[in-house]
Write a protein that holds these residues in place. Structure first.
Motif, PDB file in Angstrom:
ATOM      1  N   GLY A 269      -2.407   4.932  -2.685  1.00 29.52           N
ATOM      2  CA  GLY A 269      -2.295   3.972  -3.943  1.00 29.52           C
ATOM      3  C   GLY A 269      -2.195   2.811  -3.415  1.00 29.52           C
ATOM      4  O   GLY A 269      -1.804   2.148  -2.324  1.00 29.52           O
ATOM      5  N   MET A 270      -2.007   1.854  -4.552  1.00 27.76           N
ATOM      6  CA  MET A 270      -1.366   0.353  -4.157  1.00 27.76           C
ATOM      7  C   MET A 270      -0.596   0.010  -5.347  1.00 27.76           C
ATOM      8  O   MET A 270      -0.908   0.081  -6.645  1.00 27.76           O
ATOM      9  CB  MET A 270      -2.778  -0.593  -4.222  1.00 27.76           C
TER      10      MET A 270
ATOM     11  N   ILE B  63       0.957  -1.263  -0.076  1.00 26.88           N
ATOM     12  CA  ILE B  63       0.080   0.092  -0.008  1.00 26.88           C
ATOM     13  C   ILE B  63       1.065   1.167   0.108  1.00 26.88           C
ATOM     14  O   ILE B  63       1.844   1.443   0.878  1.00 26.88           O
ATOM     15  CB  ILE B  63      -1.126  -0.142   1.252  1.00 26.88           C
ATOM     16  N   LEU B  64       0.740   2.066  -0.826  1.00 25.78           N
ATOM     17  CA  LEU B  64       1.548   3.439  -1.124  1.00 25.78           C
ATOM     18  C   LEU B  64       0.955   4.379  -0.076  1.00 25.78           C
ATOM     19  O   LEU B  64      -0.397   4.481  -0.133  1.00 25.78           O
ATOM     20  CB  LEU B  64       1.457   3.798  -2.476  1.00 25.78           C
TER      21      LEU B  64
ATOM     22  N   ASP C 194       1.099   0.433 -10.634  1.00 25.49           N
ATOM     23  CA  ASP C 194       0.624   1.286  -9.347  1.00 25.49           C
ATOM     24  C   ASP C 194      -1.034   1.646  -9.684  1.00 25.49           C
ATOM     25  O   ASP C 194      -1.093   1.912 -10.964  1.00 25.49           O
ATOM     26  CB  ASP C 194       1.564   2.398  -8.904  1.00 25.49           C
ATOM     27  N   LEU C 195      -1.891   1.687  -8.678  1.00 24.14           N
ATOM     28  CA  LEU C 195      -3.188   2.363  -8.847  1.00 24.14           C
ATOM     29  C   LEU C 195      -2.992   3.312  -7.816  1.00 24.14           C
ATOM     30  O   LEU C 195      -3.049   3.085  -6.520  1.00 24.14           O
ATOM     31  CB  LEU C 195      -4.222   1.056  -9.041  1.00 24.14           C
ATOM     32  N   PRO C 196      -3.793   4.454  -8.076  1.00 21.95           N
ATOM     33  CA  PRO C 196      -4.068   5.271  -7.191  1.00 21.95           C
ATOM     34  C   PRO C 196      -5.329   5.203  -6.648  1.00 21.95           C
ATOM     35  O   PRO C 196      -6.267   4.386  -7.031  1.00 21.95           O
ATOM     36  CB  PRO C 196      -4.316   6.752  -7.972  1.00 21.95           C
ATOM     37  N   ALA C 197      -5.109   5.336  -5.154  1.00 19.14           N
ATOM     38  CA  ALA C 197      -6.497   5.128  -4.242  1.00 19.14           C
ATOM     39  C   ALA C 197      -6.691   6.082  -3.210  1.00 19.14           C
ATOM     40  O   ALA C 197      -5.642   6.664  -2.709  1.00 19.14           O
ATOM     41  CB  ALA C 197      -6.189   3.735  -3.690  1.00 19.14           C
ATOM     42  N   THR C 198      -7.888   6.436  -2.867  1.00 18.94           N
ATOM     43  CA  THR C 198      -8.258   7.060  -1.704  1.00 18.94           C
ATOM     44  C   THR C 198      -8.722   6.157  -0.408  1.00 18.94           C
ATOM     45  O   THR C 198      -8.617   6.716   0.535  1.00 18.94           O
ATOM     46  CB  THR C 198      -9.257   8.353  -1.865  1.00 18.94           C
TER      47      THR C 198
END
Ligand SMILES: Cc1cc2nc3c(=O)[nH]c(=O)nc-3n(C[C@H](O)[C@H](O)[C@H](O)COP(=O)(O)OP(=O)(O)OC[C@H]3O[C@@H](n4cnc5c(N)ncnc54)[C@H](O)[C@@H]3O)c2cc1C
Length: 553
Positions: free
Chosen positions: A336-337, A327-328, A364-368
């Motif tokens: 993100g992940m 998890i970023l 990588d995928l962005p995420a909130t």
């Protein structure tokens, strides 16, 4: 009605036969197990209630009388027909013999119809006994397992107290399954019937915290444990402690408890089961763009199939063959992940192909918000002594554990379905009753199954299955129930599609075909008697019986 109406009773000479070889064998009515009932984990007599509706007219009942009787048959085993008619993935329909014709009977939609009828008419549950036993019984957990056990014990005359940790009863039915699939009013109405039987329901009462297990052992003659599995498993990747990371059960609990949950505009859900799909669809309803990450392909996804379709039509994006790596995190919050592509390898212990990470394929995928909905386990924290070693609760076929006064069932034994929890709650109630009364405990003898080859499926007029319709995607609000029930006309038609597999439905076929008048009609409900003394073994009755009810023996 069936084709036999057009068939004239054959005129033949004495001692002759309508067709087929003469056999030394003689007909015998042999009730058989229909596939629907055999595959219902709740043990409901599905054929019984379907044919009750289908044959209402023949038995001189109004449709309403038939629905009420059908409701009584269902609620003998299952206190929650309107709930199950909405959420059960209906294994009963998979094996329906009508599948070999134009599609299995829509049993689940009919169950909802009957369940909703029961709620609308305020039908009352039939008690099984007027007895009032002194022995108090404790139930831990007011999910479907605990409530089913309490229901069956109360119907038998026991004083049951249910201890529930949450503020309201229902377990995952209330705190897991979203409202758009199961409206709260439906759940409340069906739980109220259990309470109306005299069950003492105590919410906000965590066993192991607000009352000890030792206290329950001292005060109650038997304890049923149905604590479910509410502890979401974590991913085991770096960054999970960041804010904005939830487990699936935690997230759904917040949403279903009516809390304001801020997910931001990009949610990643990890998992392929019901919890993952519910979390993904729930996040869509909170306005987010949702990506669901699943490490195998759609074919292996364990979630209920129409739920996967529902998620896709609502705009959930599914990344198949992808898994989380990290998890970023920025400033303590998930942003993100990092994911990796997977390939499918040899089958693992579950029999499904093992996902194998493809080296160098990270992305990588962005995420909130990130929701790990990979699985859940029981929270044995307050009740650690119940645990069987590393395993969860271990039970025999009647729900008995190795502790003599403790019984268990539902998700704390193995993750399952609402219908499994209901069935196990009932078995335990039967076992507790038998133990306290000193009566023998027996499961009914298994009947032979009846398959399409044994039946005369062509006897039934073609009739298409009635499917449920849905609110269009654009009209779905956060809690709008999205599935419509069947109309009464459709429900009646659909019930008539039941072929009464393995049991007489008074169609008169055997009586019509017997040239020796070897079948005597009995009063309604008792079907026919066979006069073996006039039978010449022509086998026609057995060959033509649409239900597969007659064997030559
Ligand atoms: C998100 C989600 C969606 C699902 N969708 C479906 C579906 O569509 N169809 C289907 O058939 N199944 C579905 N399932 C599975 C189904 O909900 C469960 O199999 C079922 O609810 C199990 O019933 P149970 O009574 O064993 O446990 P639960 O329903 O989990 O109930 C257990 C209860 O015990 C209480 N409890 C726990 N510990 C204590 C304690 N120490 N003291 C007092 N009370 C305690 C809990 O608060 C809870 O109320 C779903 C599950 C999830 C998580």
């Amino acid at each position: 009605m069936g084709l036999f109406k057009a068939v004239k009773k054959p005129v033949i000479k004495s001692g002759g036969q309508a067709g087929g070889d003469i056999s030394p064998l003689r007909p015998l009515y042999v009730p058989k197990a229909p596939p629907c009932g055999g595959s219902c984990p709740g043990g409901t007599d599905i054929r019984g209630w379907l044919t009750t509706i289908a044959q209402a007219e023949a038995y001189g009942r109004t449709p309403e009388q038939a629905y009420a009787l059908a409701w009584e048959i269902i609620t003998d085993r299952n206190p929650f027909p309107a709930v199950c008619g909405r959420v059960c993935p209906h294994p009963c329909e998979d094996g329906c013999n009508r599948t070999a014709k134009e599609g299995g009977v829509a049993i689940n939609a009919l169950e909802r119809f009957v369940g909703d009828f029961g709620i609308a008419m305020g039908l009352k549950v039939r008690k099984l006994s007027d007895a009032q036993y002194d022995e108090p019984i404790a139930v831990v957990g007011a999910g479907p397992a605990g409530l089913s056990c309490a229901y069956q014990l109360a119907r038998r005359g026991y004083q049951v107290t249910v201890f529930e940790g949450f503020a309201r009863p229902g377990g995952m039915l209330r705190y897991g399954i979203p409202r758009y699939r199961l409206p709260e009013a439906v759940l409340d109405a069906e739980i109220q019937r259990v309470v109306d039987l005299g069950v003492d329901l105590r919410c906000n009462a965590v066993v192991g915290k607000d009352i000890t297990l030792d206290q329950l052992h001292a005060d109650y003659k038997a304890i049923f444990v149905g604590i479910g599995a509410h502890k979401g498993l974590t991913l085991g990747v770096p960054g999970e402690e960041a804010s904005g990371v939830f487990t699936g059960t935690e997230f759904l609990n917040h949403v279903n408890s009516g809390e304001a949950v801020m997910v931001g505009d990009r949610v990643i859900v990890i998992g392929g089961g019901d919890t993952a799909i519910d979390a993904a669809r729930g996040s869509r309803r909170l306005g987010a763009h949702v990506t669901l990450l699943y490490r195998r392909t759609r074919a292996e996804m364990p979630a209920i199939k129409p739920e996967i379709e529902g998620a896709l039509e609502e705009g959930v994006q599914i990344e198949f063959l992808a898994a989380p790596v990290e998890i970023l995190v920025r400033d303590g919050a998930a942003v993100g992940m990092r994911c990796i592509r997977m390939d499918l390898g040899e089958p693992d212990r579950s029999g499904r192909p093992r996902p194998v990470p493809r080296a160098g394929s990270e992305f990588d995928l962005p995420a909130t918000t990130i929701i790990a909905a990979i699985s859940q386990e029981p929270d044995f924290g307050p009740v650690a002594s119940l645990r069987s070693g590393k395993d969860w609760l271990e039970i025999d076929e009647w729900g008995a554990t190795t502790t003599s006064d403790v019984f268990a069932g539902g998700d704390d034994v193995a993750l399952g379905l609402v219908s499994i929890a209901i069935g196990q709650g009932r078995f335990a109630a039967e076992a507790i009753d038998a133990r306290l009364r000193g009566t023998p405990l027996r499961k009914p003898p298994a009947l032979p199954p009846v398959t399409p080859e044994k039946m005369k499926i062509g006897w039934h007029k073609p009739s298409d299955r009635h499917e449920r319709t849905h609110v269009s995607v654009g009209d779905r609000g956060p809690d709008t129930e999205i599935e419509f029930g069947l109309s009464e006309a459709d429900a009646l038609d659909e019930a008539k599609r039941c072929m009464s597999c393995g049991l007489c439905m008074d169609c008169e076929t055997c009586w019509m075909y017997c040239t020796n008048s070897g079948f005597v009609k009995l009063p309604k409900g008792q079907h026919y008697k066979i006069k073996l003394e006039v039978c010449n073994g022509c086998k026609k009755c057995a060959e033509e019986c649409p239900c597969g009810y007659i064997d030559m023996v």
